[in-house]
Scaffold this active site. Structure first.
Site, PDB file in Angstrom:
ATOM      1  N   THR A 254       0.849  -1.188   0.000  1.00  0.00           N
ATOM      2  CA  THR A 254       0.000   0.000   0.000  1.00  0.00           C
ATOM      3  C   THR A 254       0.883   1.236   0.000  1.00  0.00           C
ATOM      4  O   THR A 254       1.911   1.280   0.664  1.00  0.00           O
ATOM      5  CB  THR A 254      -0.952   0.012   1.217  1.00  0.00           C
ATOM      6  OG1 THR A 254      -1.760   1.193   1.176  1.00  0.00           O
ATOM      7  CG2 THR A 254      -0.185  -0.020   2.526  1.00  0.00           C
TER       8      THR A 254
ATOM      9  N   HIS B  13       2.466 -11.474  14.381  1.00  0.00           N
ATOM     10  CA  HIS B  13       3.501 -11.999  15.260  1.00  0.00           C
ATOM     11  C   HIS B  13       3.223 -13.446  15.681  1.00  0.00           C
ATOM     12  O   HIS B  13       4.081 -14.101  16.278  1.00  0.00           O
ATOM     13  CB  HIS B  13       3.615 -11.105  16.505  1.00  0.00           C
ATOM     14  CG  HIS B  13       4.951 -11.144  17.157  1.00  0.00           C
ATOM     15  ND1 HIS B  13       5.969 -11.976  16.743  1.00  0.00           N
ATOM     16  CD2 HIS B  13       5.456 -10.457  18.213  1.00  0.00           C
ATOM     17  CE1 HIS B  13       7.034 -11.800  17.503  1.00  0.00           C
ATOM     18  NE2 HIS B  13       6.749 -10.881  18.421  1.00  0.00           N
TER      19      HIS B  13
END
Length: 432
Positions: free
Chosen positions: A350, A403
């Site tokens: 993006t 994560h």
């Protein structure tokens, strides 16, 4: 009579919202004519006629949610007036609704004489010819039930008949109460345009289906993923130099401009090959590590952000990547993307820099586990060594990652790899 049905909308989409009708009841249509536009979570689709005929009835209106396979309208065969074949259309036409049953009302003349007794006691012969709600409304508006035409085949006057009679101004006392029946529509507008608490004007606007989907998916991403973001910066000198020297020849040869996205796409692919967990997703207790590289490119469209996908980007050349991104971006802004062009994707890029963003934290495009954010190129003083400082075109880049499967060291190393490839275009051509 055939039904106009919501077509199959593709994988994972079970409903949509009618954005607008392009026809109205009574219109003659041919097979293949576009009847309505349907807004889904991802794209807008057209609903076409499956046969020739006349729009007999529109069952669902613009703004309503509809499911796949649901009938939203009816088409009558031939070219005749649909009002005769469509009860719904006839009911909407006040002139037809009142004029069609004039033969039935001859029975109610008696209520004209009995009405005063009905008003007083609510009984008598007229009690069988008017509903309690109709009698009450007639008393409130001063309407003579003997002058009201009934739509019911047996001549029973309903509350809707009294309302229609009052709206048409058939009785003299009706015009005065009429404004009390019509304040209903303005009320929602007044409530929507003003905050009761403060009295200050606001505008209430319904969220589009796509905006609602974007909102729910972004919240879902934050609630379901252990999302973290790491940052770095890239010296864009080498890429800007290449673009300056090669852009004219590139444009002339390939008929497409040489932008930044092809460089970043190639750099991301090179980094994904080195750190494959960023190209994976979680499936229950398993990891799906993808061996292909379908790169999503976020595009800001009028109805909200969309992410069309460049398929097998690792097999494409620089001009092919630039051409595909340009075509997908044009389709996104014209709202003509297909569902296939939006589905899938293994990693997303993006670019907030086109809007002037200097630094931001992109949100994951689930179920992907990585997204790279580009930002504005800005001249900043860079220390080359202890004694030399120069101004360089620098860009901050950000990597948001899940994560749960990507450790911090791997995420940081991935972003460093992207930086190295961008600052050394020769390595980019070899590894990307």
């Amino acid at each position: 009579m055939s039904e106009i049905k919501v077509p199959d909308l593709g994988e994972s989409i079970s409903e949509g919202t009618i954005y607008k009708w392009l026809v109205k009841e009574g219109d003659t249509v041919g097979q293949g004519d576009v009847l309505a536009e349907l807004e889904t979570d991802k794209v807008n689709l057209e609903i076409s006629a499956e046969e020739d005929g006349v729009i007999a009835s529109i069952l669902r209106q613009a703004g309503e949610n509809v499911a796949v396979g649901e009938a939203i309208g009816l088409i009558a065969a031939g070219t005749g007036a649909p009002q005769q074949s469509s009860p719904a259309a006839a009911a909407e036409d006040g002139a037809v609704a009142v004029a069609a049953p004039p033969a039935a009302p001859p029975a109610p003349p008696a209520p004209a004489a009995v009405e005063p007794a009905e008003d007083a006691a609510g009984g008598g012969a007229s009690a069988a010819l008017a509903s309690p709600g109709a009698r009450k409304l007639a008393r409130e508006r001063g309407i003579d039930l003997g002058e009201v035409s009934a739509r019911d085949p047996i001549g029973r006057i309903a509350q809707a008949d009294v309302e229609s009679h009052g709206a048409a101004g058939a009785a003299a006392p009706a015009p005065a109460p009429a404004p009390q029946a019509k304040p209903e529509p303005p009320k929602p507008q007044a409530a929507a345009a003003r905050q009761p608490e403060s009295g200050k004007a606001v505008e209430r606007k319904r969220m589009s289906r796509r905006r609602l989907t974007i909102a729910s998916r972004l919240v879902e991403a934050q609630q379901t993923a252990a999302m973290l973001t790491t940052f770095n910066e890239v010296d864009m000198t080498a890429i800007l130099d290449i673009r300056k020297r090669r852009k004219d020849g590139f444009k002339e040869k390939h008929d497409v401009g040489l932008g930044f996205m092809s460089f970043f796409t190639k750099a991301v692919i090179g980094a994904l090959k080195a750190y494959p967990l960023l190209n994976a997703e979680i499936d229950g207790e398993d990891l799906l590590i993808k061996k292909y590289y379908d790169i999503g490119i976020a595009v800001a469209a009028k109805e909200g952000l969309v992410v069309p996908v460049v398929r097998d980007a690792d097999r494409l050349s620089f001009p092919e990547i630039e051409r595909q991104i340009g075509e997908l971006a044009s389709k996104a802004r014209a709202n003509t993307l297909s569902l296939q062009e939006l589905q899938g994707g293994t990693f997303t890029i993006t670019n907030g820099g086109v809007f002037g963003s200097l630094l931001s934290t992109p949100i994951l495009n689930t179920p992907q586990v990585g997204i790279l954010g580009m930002h504005k190129i800005q001249l900043r003083p860079i220390a080359l060594d202890e004694t030399t400082t120069v101004n360089r075109p620098m860009m901050y880049i950000a990597l948001s990652y899940d994560h749960r499967i990507v450790d911090g060291s791997e995420a940081v190393s991935f972003l460093v790899k992207v930086k190295e490839l961008l600052e050394d275009p020769e390595a980019l051509l070899l590894e990307g």
